[in-house]
Design a protein around this motif. Structure first.
Motif, PDB file in Angstrom:
ATOM      1  N   THR A   1       6.210  22.944  33.951  1.00 59.73           N
ATOM      2  CA  THR A   1       7.092  22.106  33.013  1.00 59.73           C
ATOM      3  C   THR A   1       7.963  23.157  32.465  1.00 59.73           C
ATOM      4  N   VAL A   2       9.036  22.571  32.220  1.00 55.44           N
ATOM      5  CA  VAL A   2      10.212  23.244  31.827  1.00 55.44           C
ATOM      6  C   VAL A   2      10.997  22.655  30.714  1.00 55.44           C
ATOM      7  N   TRP A   3      11.857  23.232  30.130  1.00 52.99           N
ATOM      8  CA  TRP A   3      12.657  22.970  28.987  1.00 52.99           C
ATOM      9  C   TRP A   3      14.282  23.377  29.323  1.00 52.99           C
ATOM     10  N   ASP A   4      15.184  22.497  28.576  1.00 47.22           N
ATOM     11  CA  ASP A   4      16.671  23.161  28.782  1.00 47.22           C
ATOM     12  C   ASP A   4      17.336  22.948  27.283  1.00 47.22           C
ATOM     13  N   VAL A   5      18.424  23.552  27.441  1.00 49.37           N
ATOM     14  CA  VAL A   5      19.092  23.739  26.300  1.00 49.37           C
ATOM     15  C   VAL A   5      20.402  22.649  26.410  1.00 49.37           C
ATOM     16  N   ASP A   6      20.208  21.558  25.919  1.00 50.25           N
ATOM     17  CA  ASP A   6      21.087  20.234  26.056  1.00 50.25           C
ATOM     18  C   ASP A   6      21.476  19.817  24.569  1.00 50.25           C
ATOM     19  N   ARG A   7      20.546  20.037  23.588  1.00 48.34           N
ATOM     20  CA  ARG A   7      20.927  19.214  22.369  1.00 48.34           C
ATOM     21  C   ARG A   7      20.885  20.523  21.182  1.00 48.34           C
ATOM     22  N   PRO A   8      21.561  20.401  19.972  1.00 54.06           N
ATOM     23  CA  PRO A   8      21.546  21.209  18.881  1.00 54.06           C
ATOM     24  C   PRO A   8      20.048  21.686  18.594  1.00 54.06           C
ATOM     25  N   GLU A   9      19.273  20.791  18.682  1.00 56.29           N
ATOM     26  CA  GLU A   9      17.960  21.121  18.281  1.00 56.29           C
ATOM     27  C   GLU A   9      17.351  22.221  19.235  1.00 56.29           C
ATOM     28  N   ASP A  10      17.944  22.309  20.410  1.00 54.25           N
ATOM     29  CA  ASP A  10      17.166  23.339  21.593  1.00 54.25           C
ATOM     30  C   ASP A  10      17.788  24.683  21.226  1.00 54.25           C
ATOM     31  N   LEU A  11      18.980  24.720  20.603  1.00 52.48           N
ATOM     32  CA  LEU A  11      19.583  26.175  20.145  1.00 52.48           C
ATOM     33  C   LEU A  11      18.609  27.127  19.633  1.00 52.48           C
ATOM     34  N   ARG A  12      17.699  26.697  18.526  1.00 53.48           N
ATOM     35  CA  ARG A  12      16.834  27.654  17.773  1.00 53.48           C
ATOM     36  C   ARG A  12      15.731  28.161  18.834  1.00 53.48           C
ATOM     37  N   ARG A  13      15.258  27.020  19.593  1.00 52.14           N
ATOM     38  CA  ARG A  13      14.297  27.321  20.549  1.00 52.14           C
ATOM     39  C   ARG A  13      14.684  28.566  21.445  1.00 52.14           C
ATOM     40  N   TRP A  14      15.756  28.248  22.150  1.00 49.39           N
ATOM     41  CA  TRP A  14      16.511  29.225  23.163  1.00 49.39           C
ATOM     42  C   TRP A  14      16.614  30.648  22.394  1.00 49.39           C
ATOM     43  N   LEU A  15      17.183  30.517  21.064  1.00 50.35           N
ATOM     44  CA  LEU A  15      17.483  31.953  20.449  1.00 50.35           C
ATOM     45  C   LEU A  15      15.886  32.753  20.337  1.00 50.35           C
ATOM     46  N   GLU A  16      15.074  31.987  20.076  1.00 53.02           N
ATOM     47  CA  GLU A  16      13.722  32.490  19.825  1.00 53.02           C
ATOM     48  C   GLU A  16      13.109  32.865  21.195  1.00 53.02           C
ATOM     49  N   TRP A  17      13.472  32.217  22.140  1.00 53.07           N
ATOM     50  CA  TRP A  17      12.919  32.691  23.415  1.00 53.07           C
ATOM     51  C   TRP A  17      13.550  33.834  23.812  1.00 53.07           C
ATOM     52  N   ALA A  18      15.008  33.831  23.872  1.00 52.50           N
ATOM     53  CA  ALA A  18      15.937  35.000  24.277  1.00 52.50           C
ATOM     54  C   ALA A  18      15.104  36.177  23.448  1.00 52.50           C
ATOM     55  N   GLY A  19      14.995  36.036  22.273  1.00 52.53           N
ATOM     56  CA  GLY A  19      14.388  37.157  21.439  1.00 52.53           C
ATOM     57  C   GLY A  19      13.357  37.800  21.702  1.00 52.53           C
ATOM     58  N   ARG A  20      12.319  36.928  22.260  1.00 51.23           N
ATOM     59  CA  ARG A  20      11.146  37.378  22.913  1.00 51.23           C
ATOM     60  C   ARG A  20      11.065  37.932  24.218  1.00 51.23           C
ATOM     61  N   HIS A  21      12.360  37.696  24.931  1.00 53.58           N
ATOM     62  CA  HIS A  21      12.287  38.245  26.266  1.00 53.58           C
ATOM     63  C   HIS A  21      13.703  38.992  26.414  1.00 53.58           C
ATOM     64  N   PRO A  22      14.045  39.948  25.710  1.00 52.96           N
ATOM     65  CA  PRO A  22      15.359  40.553  25.609  1.00 52.96           C
ATOM     66  C   PRO A  22      15.440  41.466  27.050  1.00 52.96           C
ATOM     67  N   GLY A  23      14.548  41.907  27.684  1.00 61.69           N
ATOM     68  CA  GLY A  23      14.481  42.683  29.051  1.00 61.69           C
ATOM     69  C   GLY A  23      15.046  41.491  29.893  1.00 61.69           C
ATOM     70  N   GLU A  24      14.425  40.611  30.110  1.00 60.74           N
ATOM     71  CA  GLU A  24      14.436  39.511  31.187  1.00 60.74           C
ATOM     72  C   GLU A  24      15.803  38.883  30.809  1.00 60.74           C
ATOM     73  N   GLU A  25      16.208  38.585  29.699  1.00 65.72           N
ATOM     74  CA  GLU A  25      17.359  38.006  29.626  1.00 65.72           C
ATOM     75  C   GLU A  25      18.581  38.867  29.963  1.00 65.72           C
ATOM     76  N   SER A  26      18.823  40.199  29.788  1.00 57.98           N
ATOM     77  CA  SER A  26      19.703  40.919  30.004  1.00 57.98           C
ATOM     78  C   SER A  26      19.554  41.244  31.539  1.00 57.98           C
ATOM     79  N   ALA A  27      18.417  41.148  32.455  1.00 53.33           N
ATOM     80  CA  ALA A  27      18.377  41.561  33.593  1.00 53.33           C
ATOM     81  C   ALA A  27      19.208  40.334  34.645  1.00 53.33           C
ATOM     82  N   PHE A  28      19.308  39.099  33.980  1.00 56.43           N
ATOM     83  CA  PHE A  28      19.955  38.358  34.922  1.00 56.43           C
ATOM     84  C   PHE A  28      21.241  37.745  34.140  1.00 56.43           C
ATOM     85  N   ARG A  29      21.938  38.700  33.784  1.00 54.44           N
ATOM     86  CA  ARG A  29      23.616  38.459  33.320  1.00 54.44           C
ATOM     87  C   ARG A  29      24.431  38.848  34.390  1.00 54.44           C
TER      88      ARG A  29
END
Length: 213
Positions: free
Chosen positions: A185-213
């Motif tokens: 099961t997944v989630w997406d970034v579609d609404r303003p309330e999703d932004l905080r979750r996305w920023l928190e997720w990116a903060g927990r996965h800094p290496g993974e996020e930078s690897a796929f830019r």
């Protein structure tokens, strides 16, 4: 390691035009900010896809501006195919993208940050012994659907954009007698309330996020 090379992937994406991309995020980010985030997510999605599948099996189906510089850049960088999205609602466009693949295929959007090469590979693998594969989304939709062969009945008259999309799709699959696999099961970034979750997720996965830019 690539997924089964017989499986194709279609990515549906709008051009990052301010005011027309990620419109539900405009109240939080403004038109320019929402467009920039859309472009960032699309870049990552393409990079993830090309880690999972050969680029020759990936088609980026474009909307709003088929010749947008970002689309041309991504095609040159990754060696993917570009095609303009056809007319019709989301279901018609997904069916067309899947049907034109000529074999087993999956379709995704560009706003699911938890999509990974291993998850795409797993979904492609499920199509070896299932008729369809889905990644249900927490909001009631889905982040990916794949089929061994597309049938318009799977996409006709679905209440797109609502929380009943996955439930309706399950009913259609049952009517067709198709076997369904749902690896995650997944989630997406579609609404303003999703932004905080996305920023928190990116903060927990800094290496993974930078690897796929």
């Amino acid at each position: 390691m690539y997924a089964d090379a017989e499986v194709s992937l279609a990515i549906l994406a709008k051009a990052p035009i301010p005011g027309r991309a990620k419109t539900r995020l405009i109240p939080a980010l403004g038109p320019e900010g929402a467009a920039r985030l859309h472009a960032r997510l699309l870049r990552r999605t393409l990079a993830v896809a090309c880690h999972a599948l050969p680029s020759a099996r990936i088609t980026l189906w474009t909307a709003l501006d088929p010749d947008h510089p970002l689309f041309l850049e991504l095609a040159e960088r990754h060696g993917i195919i570009l095609r303009p999205q056809p007319e019709g609602d989301l279901g018609e466009r997904m069916h067309r993208a899947l049907a034109l693949s000529g074999g087993p295929a999956m379709v995704i959007g560009s706003d699911c940050p938890v999509l990974s090469p291993s998850l795409l590979t797993a979904c492609a693998g499920r199509l070896k012994n299932h008729d369809a594969v889905c990644l249900p989304a927490e909001d009631g939709g889905y982040g990916l659907i794949g089929v061994r062969h597309s049938d318009p009945r799977l996409f006709n008259d679905i209440a797109w954009g609502t929380g009943s999309v996955m439930a309706e799709t399950r009913e259609r699959l049952a009517t067709l007698g198709w076997r369904l696999a749902c690896p995650a099961t997944v989630w997406d970034v579609d609404r303003p309330e999703d932004l905080r979750r996305w920023l928190e997720w990116a903060g927990r996965h800094p290496g993974e996020e930078s690897a796929f830019r």
